[in-house]
Design an enzyme around this catalytic site. Sequence first.
Site, PDB file in Angstrom:
ATOM      1  CE  LYS A 102     103.581  20.204  70.993  1.00 59.94           C
ATOM      2  NZ  LYS A 102     103.436  19.128  72.014  1.00 59.94           N
ATOM      3  NE  ARG A 162      98.575  19.205  70.171  1.00 58.67           N
ATOM      4  CZ  ARG A 162      98.753  18.898  68.891  1.00 58.67           C
ATOM      5  NH1 ARG A 162      97.978  19.450  67.963  1.00 58.67           N
ATOM      6  NH2 ARG A 162      99.704  18.048  68.526  1.00 58.67           N
ATOM      7  CE1 TYR A 181      97.073   8.109  72.621  1.00 51.04           C
ATOM      8  CE2 TYR A 181      98.204   8.855  70.647  1.00 51.04           C
ATOM      9  CZ  TYR A 181      97.692   9.115  71.894  1.00 51.04           C
ATOM     10  OH  TYR A 181      97.799  10.368  72.442  1.00 51.04           O
ATOM     11  CG  HIS A 223      97.148  16.293  75.983  1.00 52.65           C
ATOM     12  ND1 HIS A 223      97.031  17.282  75.034  1.00 52.65           N
ATOM     13  CD2 HIS A 223      97.930  15.330  75.428  1.00 52.65           C
ATOM     14  CE1 HIS A 223      97.728  16.930  73.949  1.00 52.65           C
ATOM     15  NE2 HIS A 223      98.282  15.765  74.169  1.00 52.65           N
ATOM     16  CG  HIS A 270     100.842  12.711  66.305  1.00 53.49           C
ATOM     17  ND1 HIS A 270     100.351  11.550  66.884  1.00 53.49           N
ATOM     18  CD2 HIS A 270     100.601  13.701  67.207  1.00 53.49           C
ATOM     19  CE1 HIS A 270      99.847  11.835  68.074  1.00 53.49           C
ATOM     20  NE2 HIS A 270      99.996  13.130  68.283  1.00 53.49           N
ATOM     21  NE  ARG A 298      96.766  15.451  70.494  1.00 58.53           N
ATOM     22  CZ  ARG A 298      96.675  15.726  69.192  1.00 58.53           C
ATOM     23  NH1 ARG A 298      95.542  16.169  68.695  1.00 58.53           N
ATOM     24  NH2 ARG A 298      97.705  15.557  68.387  1.00 58.53           N
TER      25      ARG A 298
END
Length: 347
Positions: free
Chosen positions: A234, A211, A319, A284, A310, A287
């Site tokens: 995050k 990020r 994706y 973003h 994640h 990314r």
Amino acid sequence: MSVRKLSTGKWLCECYPNGREGKRCRRQFDSKGEALAFETYTMDQAKNKPWLGEKEDRRKLSELVDLWYSLHGCSLNDKKGRLGKLKIISAGMGDPIASMITPKDWAHYRDQRLRGEIDNGYSTSLATRKVSTGTVNCEHAFLRAVFNELKRLGEWSLPNPLENIREFDQPEREMAWLTQEQILLLMAACEQHGNDELTLIVKVCLSTGARWNEAAKIKSSQISPYKITFINTKGKKNRTVPLTRPLYDELIARKGAPFLPCYKQFYRVIRLAGIELPEGQMTHVLRHTFASHFMMAGGNIIVLQRILGHSDIRVTMRYAHFAPDHLEDAIHLNPLAQMVGNKNLIS
């Protein structure tokens, strides 16, 4: 016995709703059933009196928000932003007594938000601008989380008033990513802009899937030979991603110097490169570009999950359709294809 038959043939109900030290309640009835029903009703009514049991919760919503913030919210990354949004919700609903909030109250609040009839917390003409269903869904999730967390902490014993309310269905947002040609245009625009730090941050994001804030706040301690460790992420978990030798050399050459803020400059180079992005997407896109090209090159979805950090594989699965063989089995495993492959079945 609280219900007994009298010599007159009547049935007497004699009970003490507030205990033996409280006022006695007596009444006569023609039948035993009526007397028993009256006893049940009287005792149930007494149970619902707040002064006989747990004290009635008269705290206002704003008080619960403050309590949630002091016990939990202050630990969040976006603590001030979350608190501000909850204050807007509280004020918009009229700061009601929290125990009296009903699903109907929330339904009418979000309807007013969608029609722009409630202050957004701005001091400009945007104060009562209409909001999207996505914004309302976020507010729904934020307020629901307040009650859930306070219940876990033992500070709230009543049901969550938003527990059974469904959020609005949201169409999947367009996920922009850059083609090879657009990446070349972007890098050329960065060079033309003349900001070496901006160019290096873009390279880190495109090379590691980081990020923007993760890349822009890199310290020398996070860089080891051909690897970089992202911290304060995050998901609150550190992750290490390999680096190419040229990129590693560029980062080491900075000798630990911090990057100067250049987030706004990215907007300029995107326009300079002639790249159009969907509303709400800017840095973003780097990314997304990393993840998309990773899968198109045959990368593994589990490995991608670890690289991006994640916690839920369902987020990474956005994706999956970029993989070269994604869903190709549908060509070979559908029933018609199998029938053609085995002519004996249809001869």
